[in-house]
Write an enzyme that holds these catalytic residues in place. Structure first.
Site, PDB file in Angstrom:
ATOM      1  N   TYR A   1      -2.695  -0.192  10.065  1.00 21.71           N
ATOM      2  CA  TYR A   1      -2.624  -0.608   8.658  1.00 21.71           C
ATOM      3  C   TYR A   1      -1.271  -0.232   8.067  1.00 21.71           C
ATOM      4  O   TYR A   1      -0.644  -1.038   7.357  1.00 21.71           O
ATOM      5  CB  TYR A   1      -3.751   0.054   7.873  1.00 21.71           C
ATOM      6  CG  TYR A   1      -3.826  -0.382   6.430  1.00 21.71           C
ATOM      7  CD1 TYR A   1      -4.204  -1.681   6.094  1.00 21.71           C
ATOM      8  CD2 TYR A   1      -3.526   0.499   5.393  1.00 21.71           C
ATOM      9  CE1 TYR A   1      -4.281  -2.089   4.777  1.00 21.71           C
ATOM     10  CE2 TYR A   1      -3.595   0.108   4.065  1.00 21.71           C
ATOM     11  CZ  TYR A   1      -3.972  -1.189   3.763  1.00 21.71           C
ATOM     12  OH  TYR A   1      -4.042  -1.585   2.450  1.00 21.71           O
TER      13      TYR A   1
ATOM     14  N   SER B   1       0.847  -1.197   0.000  1.00 24.94           N
ATOM     15  CA  SER B   1       0.000   0.000   0.000  1.00 24.94           C
ATOM     16  C   SER B   1       0.875   1.236   0.000  1.00 24.94           C
ATOM     17  O   SER B   1       1.945   1.257   0.627  1.00 24.94           O
ATOM     18  CB  SER B   1      -0.905   0.023   1.234  1.00 24.94           C
ATOM     19  OG  SER B   1      -1.560   1.284   1.346  1.00 24.94           O
TER      20      SER B   1
END
Length: 246
Positions: A155, A141
């Site tokens: 995250y 990501s």
């Protein structure tokens, strides 16, 4: 469009979103593709039909990304069914949003099990059966590169771990000619993070383009890293984020 003809691929979490787009893109370029799924058998079956429509073999394997044993068994099963393994795409993952004070221990354990332990175990299993000269590609990501807002500490940590793992894998597997790289998507229009969802406006504000990316745009980066043109690319991150990191 035939640069992957005869290659044998496994895409974890390949029933929806980016994983599905990657699986179909690999098949379109000549690869036979197995996918894993957990809670969406109908979606997995639809992806297999798309793979077969491209004239390639497709196969779906049920595996919970949080279950290390199931993840490793799925890699072994894919190798058996396909008759080998040339390309491994470590895609299965989960999102998480929460301020540091609000993240429960159970959520910490869940996210790390799926986004860190699962990919590591899958890569470990794949390394044992991947052909020399093969490819490992991990879906990370852009949050690992730039965290543009609050609530993303867990995250971001999990996706940063993928970057570190990837660099180690590049060293561990380099003697066999196996490359290992990370594709880091930015905001991408999927069921997990829809372009018309409640967080979409805030995400677009951090982009150079006033739009989300598409799964096909991320899949194109995976196809590049899987192909012969990327034979000297390893241990790095390819960020597909519409300028989020600029």
């Amino acid at each position: 469009m035939t640069e992957l003809t005869g290659k044998l691929a496994l895409v974890t979490g390949g029933s929806r979103g980016i994983g599905a787009a990657v699986a179909v893109a690999l098949a379109d370029r000549g690869a036979d593709v197995a996918i894993t799924y957990h809670s969406s058998p109908d979606d997995a079956a639809a992806v297999v039909k798309q793979i077969e429509a491209a004239g390639r073999r497709g196969f779906a394997i049920e595996a919970d990304a949080a279950d290390a044993g199931a993840v490793a068994a799925a890699v072994t099963r894919a190798h058996e069914v396909l008759g080998g393994l040339d390309l491994f795409v470590n895609n299965a993952g989960v999102g998480s949003v929460g301020m540091i004070d609000d993240v429960a221990l159970e959520e910490l354990d869940r996210v790390l099990a799926i986004n860190v332990r699962g990919p590591y175990v899958a890569a470990q299993a794949a390394s044992r059966v991947l052909a020399d000269g093969g490819r490992m590609i991990h879906i990370g990501s852009c949050i690992a590169e730039r965290n543009a807002g609050p609530g993303m500490s867990l995250y971001a940590m999990s996706k940063s771990a993928v970057v570190g793992m990837n660099k180690g894998l590049a060293r561990d597997l380099g003697a066999r000619g196996i490359t290992s790289n990370v594709v880091q998507p930015g905001p991408t229009d999927t069921a997990m993070n829809p372009a018309d969802g409640p967080y979409a406006g805030a995400q677009r504000a951090h982009l150079a383009f006033d739009r989300f990316g598409t799964p096909d745009e991320v899949a194109a980066a995976v196809v590049y890293l899987a192909g012969p043109a990327a034979s000297y690319v390893t241990g790095t991150e390819l960020t597909i984020d519409g300028g989020h990191s600029a």
